[in-house]
Write a protein that holds these residues in place. Structure first.
Motif, PDB file in Angstrom:
ATOM      1  N   LYS A  17     -74.729  -1.445 -27.231  1.00  0.00           N
ATOM      2  CA  LYS A  17     -74.358  -1.130 -25.844  1.00  0.00           C
ATOM      3  C   LYS A  17     -73.319  -2.126 -25.326  1.00  0.00           C
ATOM      4  O   LYS A  17     -72.329  -1.731 -24.720  1.00  0.00           O
ATOM      5  CB  LYS A  17     -75.597  -1.142 -24.935  1.00  0.00           C
ATOM      6  CG  LYS A  17     -76.473   0.064 -25.085  1.00  0.00           C
ATOM      7  CD  LYS A  17     -77.488   0.135 -23.953  1.00  0.00           C
ATOM      8  CE  LYS A  17     -78.785  -0.479 -24.362  1.00  0.00           C
ATOM      9  NZ  LYS A  17     -79.851  -0.370 -23.368  1.00  0.00           N
ATOM     10  N   PHE A  18     -73.565  -3.400 -25.576  1.00  0.00           N
ATOM     11  CA  PHE A  18     -72.645  -4.440 -25.097  1.00  0.00           C
ATOM     12  C   PHE A  18     -71.258  -4.275 -25.713  1.00  0.00           C
ATOM     13  O   PHE A  18     -70.245  -4.335 -25.022  1.00  0.00           O
ATOM     14  CB  PHE A  18     -73.207  -5.832 -25.425  1.00  0.00           C
ATOM     15  CG  PHE A  18     -72.292  -6.937 -25.002  1.00  0.00           C
ATOM     16  CD1 PHE A  18     -72.251  -7.352 -23.683  1.00  0.00           C
ATOM     17  CD2 PHE A  18     -71.471  -7.571 -25.923  1.00  0.00           C
ATOM     18  CE1 PHE A  18     -71.397  -8.370 -23.284  1.00  0.00           C
ATOM     19  CE2 PHE A  18     -70.616  -8.582 -25.538  1.00  0.00           C
ATOM     20  CZ  PHE A  18     -70.578  -8.990 -24.217  1.00  0.00           C
ATOM     21  N   ILE A  19     -71.203  -4.062 -27.012  1.00  0.00           N
ATOM     22  CA  ILE A  19     -69.923  -3.912 -27.707  1.00  0.00           C
ATOM     23  C   ILE A  19     -69.176  -2.686 -27.201  1.00  0.00           C
ATOM     24  O   ILE A  19     -67.990  -2.760 -26.874  1.00  0.00           O
ATOM     25  CB  ILE A  19     -70.142  -3.835 -29.235  1.00  0.00           C
ATOM     26  CG1 ILE A  19     -70.641  -5.179 -29.770  1.00  0.00           C
ATOM     27  CG2 ILE A  19     -68.851  -3.429 -29.948  1.00  0.00           C
ATOM     28  CD1 ILE A  19     -71.235  -5.109 -31.161  1.00  0.00           C
ATOM     29  N   ALA A  20     -69.863  -1.558 -27.129  1.00  0.00           N
ATOM     30  CA  ALA A  20     -69.216  -0.320 -26.692  1.00  0.00           C
ATOM     31  C   ALA A  20     -68.721  -0.427 -25.251  1.00  0.00           C
ATOM     32  O   ALA A  20     -67.621   0.026 -24.932  1.00  0.00           O
ATOM     33  CB  ALA A  20     -70.173   0.860 -26.843  1.00  0.00           C
ATOM     34  N   GLU A  21     -69.502  -1.061 -24.386  1.00  0.00           N
ATOM     35  CA  GLU A  21     -69.112  -1.193 -22.982  1.00  0.00           C
ATOM     36  C   GLU A  21     -67.964  -2.179 -22.774  1.00  0.00           C
ATOM     37  O   GLU A  21     -67.159  -2.006 -21.878  1.00  0.00           O
ATOM     38  CB  GLU A  21     -70.315  -1.633 -22.142  1.00  0.00           C
ATOM     39  CG  GLU A  21     -71.383  -0.582 -21.989  1.00  0.00           C
ATOM     40  CD  GLU A  21     -72.664  -1.118 -21.357  1.00  0.00           C
ATOM     41  OE1 GLU A  21     -72.721  -2.306 -20.984  1.00  0.00           O
ATOM     42  OE2 GLU A  21     -73.623  -0.327 -21.255  1.00  0.00           O
ATOM     43  N   ASN A  22     -67.891  -3.213 -23.600  1.00  0.00           N
ATOM     44  CA  ASN A  22     -66.949  -4.293 -23.345  1.00  0.00           C
ATOM     45  C   ASN A  22     -65.730  -4.331 -24.271  1.00  0.00           C
ATOM     46  O   ASN A  22     -64.750  -4.995 -23.939  1.00  0.00           O
ATOM     47  CB  ASN A  22     -67.669  -5.645 -23.400  1.00  0.00           C
ATOM     48  CG  ASN A  22     -68.644  -5.784 -22.261  1.00  0.00           C
ATOM     49  OD1 ASN A  22     -68.229  -5.985 -21.136  1.00  0.00           O
ATOM     50  ND2 ASN A  22     -69.919  -5.634 -22.547  1.00  0.00           N
ATOM     51  N   PHE A  23     -65.812  -3.671 -25.403  1.00  0.00           N
ATOM     52  CA  PHE A  23     -64.722  -3.796 -26.360  1.00  0.00           C
ATOM     53  C   PHE A  23     -64.044  -2.465 -26.715  1.00  0.00           C
ATOM     54  O   PHE A  23     -62.957  -2.469 -27.256  1.00  0.00           O
ATOM     55  CB  PHE A  23     -65.213  -4.449 -27.655  1.00  0.00           C
ATOM     56  CG  PHE A  23     -65.592  -5.887 -27.497  1.00  0.00           C
ATOM     57  CD1 PHE A  23     -64.639  -6.881 -27.571  1.00  0.00           C
ATOM     58  CD2 PHE A  23     -66.914  -6.247 -27.264  1.00  0.00           C
ATOM     59  CE1 PHE A  23     -64.990  -8.207 -27.425  1.00  0.00           C
ATOM     60  CE2 PHE A  23     -67.278  -7.563 -27.121  1.00  0.00           C
ATOM     61  CZ  PHE A  23     -66.314  -8.553 -27.186  1.00  0.00           C
ATOM     62  N   SER A  24     -64.669  -1.338 -26.448  1.00  0.00           N
ATOM     63  CA  SER A  24     -64.123  -0.068 -26.910  1.00  0.00           C
ATOM     64  C   SER A  24     -62.742   0.230 -26.349  1.00  0.00           C
ATOM     65  O   SER A  24     -61.903   0.785 -27.043  1.00  0.00           O
ATOM     66  CB  SER A  24     -65.085   1.083 -26.605  1.00  0.00           C
ATOM     67  OG  SER A  24     -65.226   1.264 -25.222  1.00  0.00           O
ATOM     68  N   GLN A  25     -62.473  -0.129 -25.116  1.00  0.00           N
ATOM     69  CA  GLN A  25     -61.151   0.128 -24.532  1.00  0.00           C
ATOM     70  C   GLN A  25     -60.058  -0.694 -25.183  1.00  0.00           C
ATOM     71  O   GLN A  25     -58.963  -0.213 -25.423  1.00  0.00           O
ATOM     72  CB  GLN A  25     -61.171  -0.166 -23.015  1.00  0.00           C
ATOM     73  CG  GLN A  25     -62.017   0.794 -22.224  1.00  0.00           C
ATOM     74  CD  GLN A  25     -61.488   2.216 -22.303  1.00  0.00           C
ATOM     75  OE1 GLN A  25     -60.294   2.447 -22.446  1.00  0.00           O
ATOM     76  NE2 GLN A  25     -62.383   3.182 -22.224  1.00  0.00           N
ATOM     77  N   GLU A  26     -60.342  -1.954 -25.474  1.00  0.00           N
ATOM     78  CA  GLU A  26     -59.338  -2.845 -26.053  1.00  0.00           C
ATOM     79  C   GLU A  26     -59.013  -2.515 -27.486  1.00  0.00           C
ATOM     80  O   GLU A  26     -57.924  -2.800 -27.970  1.00  0.00           O
ATOM     81  CB  GLU A  26     -59.790  -4.304 -25.979  1.00  0.00           C
ATOM     82  CG  GLU A  26     -59.696  -4.869 -24.585  1.00  0.00           C
ATOM     83  CD  GLU A  26     -61.058  -5.070 -23.978  1.00  0.00           C
ATOM     84  OE1 GLU A  26     -61.922  -5.618 -24.661  1.00  0.00           O
ATOM     85  OE2 GLU A  26     -61.262  -4.680 -22.822  1.00  0.00           O
ATOM     86  N   TYR A  27     -59.952  -1.938 -28.214  1.00  0.00           N
ATOM     87  CA  TYR A  27     -59.751  -1.686 -29.640  1.00  0.00           C
ATOM     88  C   TYR A  27     -59.599  -0.197 -29.931  1.00  0.00           C
ATOM     89  O   TYR A  27     -59.992   0.282 -30.971  1.00  0.00           O
ATOM     90  CB  TYR A  27     -60.892  -2.296 -30.450  1.00  0.00           C
ATOM     91  CG  TYR A  27     -60.910  -3.801 -30.374  1.00  0.00           C
ATOM     92  CD1 TYR A  27     -59.982  -4.536 -31.081  1.00  0.00           C
ATOM     93  CD2 TYR A  27     -61.816  -4.467 -29.561  1.00  0.00           C
ATOM     94  CE1 TYR A  27     -59.962  -5.915 -31.000  1.00  0.00           C
ATOM     95  CE2 TYR A  27     -61.805  -5.853 -29.483  1.00  0.00           C
ATOM     96  CZ  TYR A  27     -60.885  -6.565 -30.192  1.00  0.00           C
ATOM     97  OH  TYR A  27     -60.859  -7.922 -30.128  1.00  0.00           O
ATOM     98  N   SER A  28     -59.007   0.550 -28.997  1.00  0.00           N
ATOM     99  CA  SER A  28     -58.774   1.972 -29.239  1.00  0.00           C
ATOM    100  C   SER A  28     -57.349   2.213 -29.660  1.00  0.00           C
ATOM    101  O   SER A  28     -56.482   1.472 -29.440  1.00  0.00           O
ATOM    102  CB  SER A  28     -59.032   2.803 -28.017  1.00  0.00           C
ATOM    103  OG  SER A  28     -59.830   2.249 -27.079  1.00  0.00           O
TER     104      SER A  28
END
Length: 118
Positions: free
Chosen positions: A107-118
């Protein structure tokens, strides 16, 4: 690490985190001894470096992104955080199960990193 693909991982990290959990559960006693041994800190530092190096060399990550200070800070923060959570779990400093920990990390990774690594 062979299954790590940064785009899919940062959008849905749970499958890989659960796979790591299953792998660790296969030989819990070995990993607990390893984590609690005198050389554990050096091992964990090397493990973190392997993960960061893997991300730095991942051909799917744009090279301009890899050169940024933001990428350096985030990859080291990310790798260190995950390794620290497993270390805490192996030392029995939490009552969370590996499944619960994997879910919370996901949850933490998807919420905080998904936008930057798309």
């Amino acid at each position: 690490m062979k299954e790590f693909q940064y785009k899919s991982f940062f959008h849905n990290p749970l499958p890989l985190l659960l796979k790591i959990a299953r792998c660790l559960e296969e030989d819990l006693d070995f990993y607990r001894i390893l984590i609690n041994s005198s050389g554990a800190e050096r091992f964990l530092i090397k493990l973190k470096k392997i993960f960061v190096t893997y991300m730095e060399n991942d051909s799917d990550i744009p090279s301009e992104q890899k050169k940024s200070a933001e990428f350096y800070v985030r990859t080291n923060f990310f790798a260190g955080g995950i390794i620290n959570l497993y270390q805490i779990w192996f030392r029995r400093e939490t009552d969370l199960s590996l499944n619960d920990m994997s879910l919370e990390m996901s949850k933490f990774i998807a919420e905080n990193f998904s936008q930057e690594y798309s």
